[in-house]
Motif scaffolding. Sequence first.
Motif, PDB file in Angstrom:
ATOM      1  N   ILE A   1      38.612  41.316  33.077  1.00 47.92           N
ATOM      2  CA  ILE A   1      40.021  41.679  32.986  1.00 47.92           C
ATOM      3  C   ILE A   1      40.142  42.855  32.024  1.00 47.92           C
ATOM      4  O   ILE A   1      39.768  42.737  30.846  1.00 47.92           O
ATOM      5  CB  ILE A   1      40.873  40.500  32.483  1.00 47.92           C
ATOM      6  CG1 ILE A   1      40.727  39.293  33.417  1.00 47.92           C
ATOM      7  CG2 ILE A   1      42.338  40.905  32.363  1.00 47.92           C
ATOM      8  CD1 ILE A   1      41.429  38.041  32.922  1.00 47.92           C
TER       9      ILE A   1
ATOM     10  N   GLY B   1      40.074  43.020  37.523  1.00 48.87           N
ATOM     11  CA  GLY B   1      41.532  43.095  37.514  1.00 48.87           C
ATOM     12  C   GLY B   1      41.997  43.594  36.166  1.00 48.87           C
ATOM     13  O   GLY B   1      41.195  43.992  35.323  1.00 48.87           O
TER      14      GLY B   1
ATOM     15  N   LEU C   1      42.830  40.734  40.438  1.00 43.29           N
ATOM     16  CA  LEU C   1      43.623  39.975  39.472  1.00 43.29           C
ATOM     17  C   LEU C   1      44.707  40.846  38.877  1.00 43.29           C
ATOM     18  O   LEU C   1      44.516  42.038  38.656  1.00 43.29           O
ATOM     19  CB  LEU C   1      42.723  39.450  38.341  1.00 43.29           C
ATOM     20  CG  LEU C   1      43.452  38.986  37.069  1.00 43.29           C
ATOM     21  CD1 LEU C   1      42.949  37.644  36.603  1.00 43.29           C
ATOM     22  CD2 LEU C   1      43.332  40.017  35.959  1.00 43.29           C
TER      23      LEU C   1
ATOM     24  N   GLU D   1      47.053  40.445  35.418  1.00 43.42           N
ATOM     25  CA  GLU D   1      47.534  39.743  34.237  1.00 43.42           C
ATOM     26  C   GLU D   1      48.881  40.376  33.887  1.00 43.42           C
ATOM     27  O   GLU D   1      48.935  41.504  33.401  1.00 43.42           O
ATOM     28  CB  GLU D   1      46.550  39.866  33.073  1.00 43.42           C
ATOM     29  CG  GLU D   1      47.037  39.098  31.851  1.00 43.42           C
ATOM     30  CD  GLU D   1      45.905  38.696  30.927  1.00 43.42           C
ATOM     31  OE1 GLU D   1      45.074  37.854  31.348  1.00 43.42           O
ATOM     32  OE2 GLU D   1      45.837  39.224  29.818  1.00 43.42           O
TER      33      GLU D   1
ATOM     34  N   TYR E   1      44.451  36.784  41.936  1.00 43.95           N
ATOM     35  CA  TYR E   1      44.618  35.826  40.846  1.00 43.95           C
ATOM     36  C   TYR E   1      45.709  36.324  39.902  1.00 43.95           C
ATOM     37  O   TYR E   1      45.828  37.530  39.657  1.00 43.95           O
ATOM     38  CB  TYR E   1      43.294  35.681  40.098  1.00 43.95           C
ATOM     39  CG  TYR E   1      43.228  34.503  39.165  1.00 43.95           C
ATOM     40  CD1 TYR E   1      43.017  33.219  39.661  1.00 43.95           C
ATOM     41  CD2 TYR E   1      43.360  34.659  37.791  1.00 43.95           C
ATOM     42  CE1 TYR E   1      42.943  32.130  38.812  1.00 43.95           C
ATOM     43  CE2 TYR E   1      43.286  33.580  36.939  1.00 43.95           C
ATOM     44  CZ  TYR E   1      43.076  32.316  37.450  1.00 43.95           C
ATOM     45  OH  TYR E   1      43.015  31.238  36.607  1.00 43.95           O
TER      46      TYR E   1
ATOM     47  N   ASN F   1      47.537  35.748  36.156  1.00 39.29           N
ATOM     48  CA  ASN F   1      47.813  35.221  34.818  1.00 39.29           C
ATOM     49  C   ASN F   1      49.189  35.704  34.395  1.00 39.29           C
ATOM     50  O   ASN F   1      49.489  36.891  34.525  1.00 39.29           O
ATOM     51  CB  ASN F   1      46.792  35.754  33.793  1.00 39.29           C
ATOM     52  CG  ASN F   1      45.445  35.100  33.923  1.00 39.29           C
ATOM     53  OD1 ASN F   1      45.286  34.102  34.600  1.00 39.29           O
ATOM     54  ND2 ASN F   1      44.447  35.667  33.257  1.00 39.29           N
TER      55      ASN F   1
END
Length: 717
Positions: free
Chosen positions: A358, A393, A451, A453, A498, A500
């Motif tokens: 990340i 990501g 991903l 976040e 994904y 977060n």
Amino acid sequence: MKTTFSTVLILLLSFTLSYAQEKIVTDDWLIENAKYTATITEDANYIELKNGLVSRKIKIAPNAATVAYSNLKTGESMCRSITPEATVTIDGKPYAVGGLEGLKEHGYILAEWLADLKANPDAFMYVAHQTKAITPKINWKGKKRFHTAKKTSATGKELILTFKHSAPNLKGITVDVHYEIYDGLPLISKWIRVKNTSDKKIRLTNFKSELLAFPEVENPVETPREWKRPNLHVESDYAFGGFTSGESNVTTFWEKDSTYTSQVNWKMETPCLLESKLLVGPNAAIAKGGTFESFHTYELFFDGTNRERNALAVRKMYRTLAPWATENPIFMHLTTTDDDAVKTAIDQCEATGYEMVILSFGSGLNMEDTSEKNIRKFKKLADYAHKKGIELGGYSLFSSRKISDDVDVIDKETGKPGGAKFGNAPCLASEWGATYLKNITYFLEQTGFDLLEHDGPYPGDYCASTTHKYHEGYEDSQWKQWEMSKDFYNTLREKDIYLNAPDFYFLQGSSKCGIGYREVNWSLPRDQQIILGRQNIYDGTWEKAPAMAWTFVPLTEYHGGGEIATLEPLKDHLSSYEAHMVQNYGSGVQACYRGPRLYDAESTKKLVIEQIAHYNKYRAILNADIIHLRRPNGQTWDGFMHIDPSLNTKGYVLLFNPTGRTITEKIKLPLYYTGLTETAMVSEKDQQQKNYTLNRNYEIEVPVNIPSKSYTWLVIR
């Protein structure tokens, strides 16, 4: 050697007995819930949703209304009176949807009263219903990364009651009330849809999608400072502004019931009427041919008051409704976007067993930059990562920043920017906000990032602007921003990206949020961070399963603290690095290992490889539910136990000793939720096994020896 028939029979009998001993024989839905299948039954007068755990009975003549709501495990009646099934305010006038009138008492219901009840002539009237299997809210595939979900979506039955009104101004307006009852859970959800097939636009000022007259659980004559609530958990998917469902719950209201004149409280202030509604809005314009759908309310009945049991119930609900939240990739937080440094981090992940990189806050990543140069740079890095079997990501900040006066949230009181949760924040329903979502979506698609976040996702701010493109004013601003955020997250999840997000968007596609920690605590000395971090894990896994939370490890300085707070150089602080990894991976809670690298020497690399190998060996059980044994207090041992009755490894116990002395004592382990009933095989560090007989409380006592400033672990089969 000749094998006789009797020898074969003895071997077969021995195998059968061994299998039977492992087989779970129980009617406890938290251990084995396959038999609790959702059904909807009906006759000329009633429709009942039922699954052996909970039932909701609706009378459909002369209008539709819930007349019984029961916890089938405790026998409790959760319905003391009759209310409308919903209310809607259309073009400024409120209307009941369903409901029956004429009760002589609102503290209880006698069956013989029901035949004499009348419909409210000014209410929307029940006209039809249909039943069907539950359909997925989000089409999650569940094929891209590790998870522990048994199904990719919840199963059960859905009931839809259709209501219409006889008033000329409401011709063509239909209200559908939806109910879902789930297989294997004492859970019912509810929401409404308003359909406009008239020849004009209508405005839904506000609504109540659920009204339930619950029995009070105490009878104070004088008003107490704090009221006790019925034994159930209520939340909706309209949630934001916190790391827990409680912090994020903005739709559940416990109100007074003025019709309940026989209540004990002298001032009639008992909050015994549950209403699911918005504090403001939605003030939604529904065009000709348009449809409005409310948020979904979830009502989970508890069968006792034990905290751990009720927490297990909530966690099981999340795993069922949001199975994507069981995905739990092993990731690091990289503090740079330098090409060579990113490739080095990817190589280190491949070498040690990590699965995701990340690009962290402060790394230099800007997903809002959709220039060809920026896209090309990060696509090359994503391609490199994918060739190595690593996902890539990164981080993007939406809220908690100022864009401009014509974009930011406008305070209703001052008429100026400000007043948001984080002071200044952009309005998502502005043209800038819509462009922001479009740019992030484009960046993810073009680079192949796996991903997002999303820091400071839409946190529930109202906006009083009347010039923003996608909302009209204050009253519809929260609803419109939530819808935009919801649609964005739903889309990401269906694309297997994904997510977060430090907000409670699990039911809308998020996979992970913070476990709950004070950020500046990561600037404290390393030894303090470790025990405080373990307290965070203990406290943060009551209503969140391990995969649903992240914690933090400051490989480099974070919020200050200097050398004594950080792990770099890693090779010089191996014991602290190991301590963090043991408790984080041992709890199943992934941490943001934030820094430029995972290792800086062979000794560090060896440590990381060993920890990840151990985690992967026991990954299934380490991602299972946690039973809380003892909270860290620095004075004696603390620890927790993972349990999963469906696995061969039924339990995994991790015990810590923060003291300066060796702890040698017998520790009682509660094994009820492992599904074991007679005996348990226990091995320390998975070495020599010892057989234990469970007592009548499904407990065993195990002797342990925990070295000073260290830990030990046990496997239960």
